[in-house]
Every structure is written in structure tokens, then in C-alpha cells.
Design a protein around this motif. Structure first.
Motif, mmCIF file in Angstrom:
data_model
loop_
_atom_site.group_PDB
_atom_site.id
_atom_site.type_symbol
_atom_site.label_atom_id
_atom_site.label_comp_id
_atom_site.label_asym_id
_atom_site.label_seq_id
_atom_site.Cartn_x
_atom_site.Cartn_y
_atom_site.Cartn_z
ATOM 1 N N GLU A 30 0.828 -1.205 0.000
ATOM 2 C CA GLU A 30 0.000 0.000 0.000
ATOM 3 C C GLU A 30 0.863 1.257 0.000
ATOM 4 N N HIS A 33 2.607 1.772 -3.329
ATOM 5 C CA HIS A 33 1.658 2.317 -4.310
ATOM 6 C C HIS A 33 1.473 3.820 -4.114
ATOM 7 N N ALA A 98 -10.205 6.195 -3.429
ATOM 8 C CA ALA A 98 -10.219 4.751 -3.158
ATOM 9 C C ALA A 98 -8.835 4.177 -3.434
ATOM 10 N N MET A 99 -8.272 3.511 -2.439
ATOM 11 C CA MET A 99 -6.944 2.907 -2.559
ATOM 12 C C MET A 99 -7.077 1.412 -2.834
ATOM 13 N N PRO A 100 -6.169 0.877 -3.658
ATOM 14 C CA PRO A 100 -6.209 -0.571 -3.879
ATOM 15 C C PRO A 100 -5.812 -1.331 -2.615
ATOM 16 N N GLU A 101 -6.376 -2.514 -2.474
ATOM 17 C CA GLU A 101 -5.970 -3.424 -1.403
ATOM 18 C C GLU A 101 -5.142 -4.531 -2.035
ATOM 19 N N VAL A 108 -3.315 -6.870 -6.460
ATOM 20 C CA VAL A 108 -4.478 -6.068 -6.083
ATOM 21 C C VAL A 108 -5.676 -7.001 -5.948
ATOM 22 N N GLU A 111 -10.479 -2.746 -3.527
ATOM 23 C CA GLU A 111 -10.181 -1.390 -3.077
ATOM 24 C C GLU A 111 -10.779 -1.164 -1.703
ATOM 25 N N ASP A 112 -10.289 -0.118 -1.045
ATOM 26 C CA ASP A 112 -10.706 0.135 0.341
ATOM 27 C C ASP A 112 -11.972 0.976 0.448
#
Length: 148
Positions: A30, A33, A98-101, A108, A111-112
Motif C-alpha cells: 500500500e 503504491h 479509493a486505494m487498492p488493497e 491487487v 479497493e478500500d
């Protein structure tokens, strides 16, 4: 009552900052990224490699300062600045809300839903409130300089 609210807010900010150090200081996917995206956007490739360490160090210093009355105003101000930057970068750069998980292999998985962004907004609000409470509620050097 005001003192209890201030302590709760300080603890919230400090816990979030200290908890995030695990991600920043271990090169979590995270973190890679986020800081790679910002480094590429700003044209500062070194930021991808070292930005998380710098931000994490500042967050650690701010978290410590929040627990000592003489430095609380400055710790809250630093926290406000860091989180204002975080909110800005989420809103006005390719980073987005929105951040990737990621899974343990760095793939990936989803997303969060904006959780990281909304938490940054909460920490920003808490640190701004503590800054205001400290500024107006204590005798401090900043107030003495501004209101001679």
C-alpha cells in the motif's frame, strides 16, 4: 470535559500515526503504491523510495509531541499539516480517494472504498481541533507573538 475531549483526540491522532508506521517503515505494498504514485506525479522519483520514511518520521515526532503539554500545540500543528497534505494528495493527484488493497504477494485484490482517505479526514479534523484548543486555551509563544 474539554480536557478529556482533547486527550481523546490526541490519543486518536497518535494511535493512527503510530499504527501507520508499520506500513511506512516496512515497505508495505500500500505504501509503495501511494508514494510511487505521488513520486511519479510530482516528477520526484526519489520520493517513491524515501517519502514514506520521511512522512513516517514526522508523524512519529508529532505523535510524541501530542502527549506533552509544552509541545502539544506544535505536535497538533504538525499533524494538521501532514494530514492536510494527505487529503490534498488524495483529492488533487492521480492517487484518488479509493486505494487498492493488496494480498501478501502484492496482487491487487480490491479497493478500500475510500477508508484511508476518510480516516485522513478524521485525523485532520481531530488535529485541527486540538490545535485550536491548545492555541486559544493555553498561554503559548505563538499567541504571544501574534497578539502583542
Amino acid at each position: 470535559m474539554k480536557n478529556a475531549v482533547k486527550w481523546i483526540l490526541c490519543i486518536y491522532v497518535a494511535v493512527v500515526f503510530i499504527q501507520s508506521l508499520f506500513f511506512k517503515f516496512t515497505d508495505a505494498y500500500e505504501t509503495i503504491h501511494i508514494f510511487s504514485t505521488l513520486g511519479a506525479w510530482a516528477g520526484l522519483e526519489w520520493f517513491a523510495d524515501y517519502g514514506a520514511y520521511g512522512v513516517g518520521t514526522v508523524e512519529l515526532i508529532a505523535a510524541i509531541m501530542l502527549f506533552f503539554a509544552p509541545s502539544r500545540l506544535y505536535g497538533a500543528s504538525i499533524a494538521s499539516g501532514v494530514m492536510l497534505g494527505a487529503v490534498f494528495f488524495h483529492l488533487f493527484t492521480p492517487l484518488g480517494i479509493a486505494m487498492p488493497e493488496f494480498d501478501e504477494m502484492g496482487n491487487v485484490t480490491g479497493e478500500d472504498g475510500g477508508l484511508l482517505f476518510y480516516n485522513a479526514c478524521g485525523v485532520l479534523a481531530a488535529s485541527l481541533i486540538v490545535t485550536a484548543m491548545e492555541f486559544f486555551g493555553t498561554d503559548n509563544a505563538v499567541k504571544r507573538i501574534l497578539f502583542r
